[in-house]
Write a protein that holds these residues in place. Structure first.
Motif, PDB file in Angstrom:
ATOM      1  N   LYS A   1       2.871  27.771  -9.204  1.00 47.38           N
ATOM      2  CA  LYS A   1       2.036  26.834  -9.998  1.00 47.38           C
ATOM      3  C   LYS A   1       1.425  25.951  -9.963  1.00 47.38           C
ATOM      4  N   SER A   2       2.580  25.289  -9.049  1.00 50.08           N
ATOM      5  CA  SER A   2       1.835  23.955  -7.797  1.00 50.08           C
ATOM      6  C   SER A   2       0.449  24.227  -6.946  1.00 50.08           C
ATOM      7  N   ASN A   3       0.204  22.715  -6.960  1.00 50.78           N
ATOM      8  CA  ASN A   3      -1.468  23.063  -6.150  1.00 50.78           C
ATOM      9  C   ASN A   3      -1.484  23.254  -4.599  1.00 50.78           C
ATOM     10  N   PRO A   4      -2.450  24.312  -4.270  1.00 52.76           N
ATOM     11  CA  PRO A   4      -2.438  24.825  -3.151  1.00 52.76           C
ATOM     12  C   PRO A   4      -3.132  23.931  -2.069  1.00 52.76           C
ATOM     13  N   ALA A   5      -3.959  22.962  -2.945  1.00 50.29           N
ATOM     14  CA  ALA A   5      -4.380  21.446  -1.960  1.00 50.29           C
ATOM     15  C   ALA A   5      -3.473  20.377  -1.508  1.00 50.29           C
TER      16      ALA A   5
ATOM     17  N   VAL B   1       0.714  -1.258   0.333  1.00 49.55           N
ATOM     18  CA  VAL B   1       0.227  -0.138   0.126  1.00 49.55           C
ATOM     19  C   VAL B   1       1.222   1.356   0.094  1.00 49.55           C
ATOM     20  N   ILE B   2       0.414   2.560  -1.019  1.00 52.46           N
ATOM     21  CA  ILE B   2       1.505   3.292  -1.421  1.00 52.46           C
ATOM     22  C   ILE B   2       0.428   4.675  -0.271  1.00 52.46           C
ATOM     23  N   LEU B   3       0.836   4.986   0.456  1.00 52.42           N
ATOM     24  CA  LEU B   3       0.056   6.333   0.433  1.00 52.42           C
ATOM     25  C   LEU B   3       0.767   7.944   0.313  1.00 52.42           C
ATOM     26  N   ALA B   4       0.102   8.169  -0.653  1.00 53.08           N
ATOM     27  CA  ALA B   4       0.637   9.251  -1.767  1.00 53.08           C
ATOM     28  C   ALA B   4      -0.998  10.367  -1.609  1.00 53.08           C
ATOM     29  N   ILE B   5      -1.321  10.571  -0.363  1.00 54.26           N
ATOM     30  CA  ILE B   5      -2.407  11.800  -0.471  1.00 54.26           C
ATOM     31  C   ILE B   5      -2.616  13.076   0.803  1.00 54.26           C
ATOM     32  N   PRO B   6      -2.724  14.011   0.638  1.00 57.41           N
ATOM     33  CA  PRO B   6      -1.916  14.723   1.520  1.00 57.41           C
ATOM     34  C   PRO B   6      -1.301  15.026   3.440  1.00 57.41           C
ATOM     35  N   VAL B   7      -0.782  16.140   3.372  1.00 58.11           N
ATOM     36  CA  VAL B   7      -0.296  14.892   4.470  1.00 58.11           C
ATOM     37  C   VAL B   7      -0.739  14.978   5.695  1.00 58.11           C
TER      38      VAL B   7
ATOM     39  N   PRO C   1      -2.022  21.952   3.430  1.00 57.69           N
ATOM     40  CA  PRO C   1      -1.223  20.626   4.278  1.00 57.69           C
ATOM     41  C   PRO C   1      -0.026  20.221   4.851  1.00 57.69           C
ATOM     42  N   ILE C   2       0.846  20.868   4.096  1.00 59.10           N
ATOM     43  CA  ILE C   2       2.040  20.911   3.894  1.00 59.10           C
ATOM     44  C   ILE C   2       3.050  22.233   4.988  1.00 59.10           C
ATOM     45  N   PHE C   3       2.302  23.387   5.015  1.00 61.19           N
ATOM     46  CA  PHE C   3       3.241  23.730   5.928  1.00 61.19           C
ATOM     47  C   PHE C   3       2.285  24.110   7.111  1.00 61.19           C
ATOM     48  N   LYS C   4       0.761  23.714   7.064  1.00 60.03           N
ATOM     49  CA  LYS C   4       0.187  23.025   8.730  1.00 60.03           C
ATOM     50  C   LYS C   4       0.877  21.816   9.054  1.00 60.03           C
ATOM     51  N   GLU C   5       1.259  21.191   8.818  1.00 58.51           N
ATOM     52  CA  GLU C   5       1.614  19.788   9.300  1.00 58.51           C
ATOM     53  C   GLU C   5       3.266  20.317   9.745  1.00 58.51           C
TER      54      GLU C   5
ATOM     55  N   VAL D   1       3.039  -0.983   4.185  1.00 59.50           N
ATOM     56  CA  VAL D   1       2.374   0.165   4.180  1.00 59.50           C
ATOM     57  C   VAL D   1       3.571   1.360   3.848  1.00 59.50           C
ATOM     58  N   MET D   2       3.873   2.162   3.049  1.00 56.55           N
ATOM     59  CA  MET D   2       4.882   3.239   2.581  1.00 56.55           C
ATOM     60  C   MET D   2       3.788   4.312   2.270  1.00 56.55           C
ATOM     61  N   ASP D   3       4.204   5.744   3.394  1.00 56.91           N
ATOM     62  CA  ASP D   3       4.244   6.250   3.044  1.00 56.91           C
ATOM     63  C   ASP D   3       4.946   7.693   2.233  1.00 56.91           C
ATOM     64  N   VAL D   4       4.092   8.303   1.282  1.00 52.18           N
ATOM     65  CA  VAL D   4       5.586   9.120   0.853  1.00 52.18           C
ATOM     66  C   VAL D   4       5.527  10.585   0.655  1.00 52.18           C
ATOM     67  N   GLY D   5       4.448  10.775   1.582  1.00 50.23           N
ATOM     68  CA  GLY D   5       4.416  12.661   1.584  1.00 50.23           C
ATOM     69  C   GLY D   5       6.051  13.062   2.623  1.00 50.23           C
ATOM     70  N   SER D   6       5.717  14.736   2.078  1.00 42.44           N
ATOM     71  CA  SER D   6       7.155  15.534   2.077  1.00 42.44           C
ATOM     72  C   SER D   6       7.114  15.752   3.933  1.00 42.44           C
ATOM     73  N   THR D   7       5.773  15.290   4.991  1.00 41.64           N
ATOM     74  CA  THR D   7       6.352  15.211   6.669  1.00 41.64           C
ATOM     75  C   THR D   7       5.946  13.639   6.709  1.00 41.64           C
ATOM     76  N   LYS D   8       7.084  14.141   7.530  1.00 40.39           N
ATOM     77  CA  LYS D   8       7.499  12.415   8.430  1.00 40.39           C
ATOM     78  C   LYS D   8       7.216  12.697   9.754  1.00 40.39           C
TER      79      LYS D   8
END
Length: 286
Positions: A225-229, A66-72, A233-237, A92-99
């Motif tokens: 041009k990156s997606n604010p959605a 399972v690869i978790l590639a959803i907002p952090v 969440p990245i800035f939040k986390e 299960v592998m999470d690939v988000g940019s906050t860990k």
């Protein structure tokens, strides 16, 4: 690696979709299932050949990987129930940019050893299934956190995948990762967004922007041009680390403004000359 017959990718955007494309190449006998809260994304991903079949979360007990590639900020919530549902030998592998928050969320989970915290240092400014590209991860860095808490046999299979994708591995503490990534990635996006905002607000006639904009401006605001959605969440986390990096960045901007106001052009030169050292640090980085 041959045991990963059924692969479920949660979140079929740039990161998850590109990984799905690469997994289809290096694991041709595997079946890639996509799970997404946007049915249009699933239909598009199937049509583009990013995934083989759409699936629902309830089928995740059939997954080998399972690869978790959803907002952090959602990963923290979804990861525990994913671990609850998976089979005994699934990874299960999470690939988000906050860990940090993700690792903390499952620290005491009984299936913690079936989880691998990962962050591929790759991406573009685009989003959605159509943004998924093959070989996005080739020769890129994969940061792994708390590998000592992942079951050895599952970690070994994941490492085979990373090797097949020609990725370079680096190990980091999750909270150190979040601190450093705030400077080299998250701050870059804020800078790009705010430069774009400044120019848009100042240049009311958009034609002037396009007529005068050169490659330097275009490359600097590319990340805007990156997606604010994705990025809110990245800035939040990673709020605390992002605020720290912003404070230091604002201090540097203020200092540069002050020396320019004082007509201290020797210091203006020195500020830029000393920063030229970044060329040697980033040498060879594409």
């Amino acid at each position: 690696m041959e045991d990963f017959k059924n692969i479920f990718v949660l979140g079929i955007g740039l990161i998850g979709g590109s990984l799905a494309r690469d997994l289809k190449r290096v694991l041709p006998e595997s079946t890639i299932y996509g799970v997404d809260n946007n049915d249009d994304h699933l239909d598009e991903a199937v049509g583009l050949g990013v995934i083989d079949h759409p699936a629902r979360f309830e089928a995740i007990n059939q997954a080998d990987l399972v690869i978790l590639a959803i907002p952090v900020d959602q990963a923290n919530l979804f990861l525990p129930p994913v671990l609850d549902a998976i089979a005994p030998n699934a990874l299960v592998m999470d690939v988000g940019s906050t860990k940090g928050s993700v690792c903390d969320a499952v620290q005491d989970h009984p299936k913690r050893n079936q989880f691998l915290a990962a962050h591929p240092i790759a991406g573009t400014e685009f989003s959605g299934p159509s943004a998924a590209i093959e070989n996005l991860y080739k020769n890129k860095t994969m940061i792994l956190c708390e590998v000592e808490q992942t079951r050895e046999d599952l970690l070994a299979k994941a490492m085979q995948i990373f090797e097949a994708l020609s990725m370079q591995i680096r190990y980091m503490n999750p909270h150190s990762h979040d601190k450093h990534i705030a400077y080299v990635s998250h701050l870059s996006h804020i800078s790009s967004f705010m430069l774009g905002k400044t120019v848009i607000e100042k240049e009311k006639n958009e034609k002037d922007i396009f007529d005068m904009a050169g490659s330097g401006f275009a490359s600097t605001v590319r990340l805007a041009k990156s997606n604010p959605a994705t990025w809110t969440p990245i800035f939040k986390e990673n709020k605390a680390n992002v605020l720290e990096s912003l404070t230091e960045y604002i201090n540097n901007l203020t200092h540069f403004k002050n020396v320019l106001e004082a007509e201290n052009y020797e210091e203006v030169f020195n500020e830029m000359h000393n920063t030229n050292h970044i060329k040697s640090i980033l040498k060879g980085l594409s």
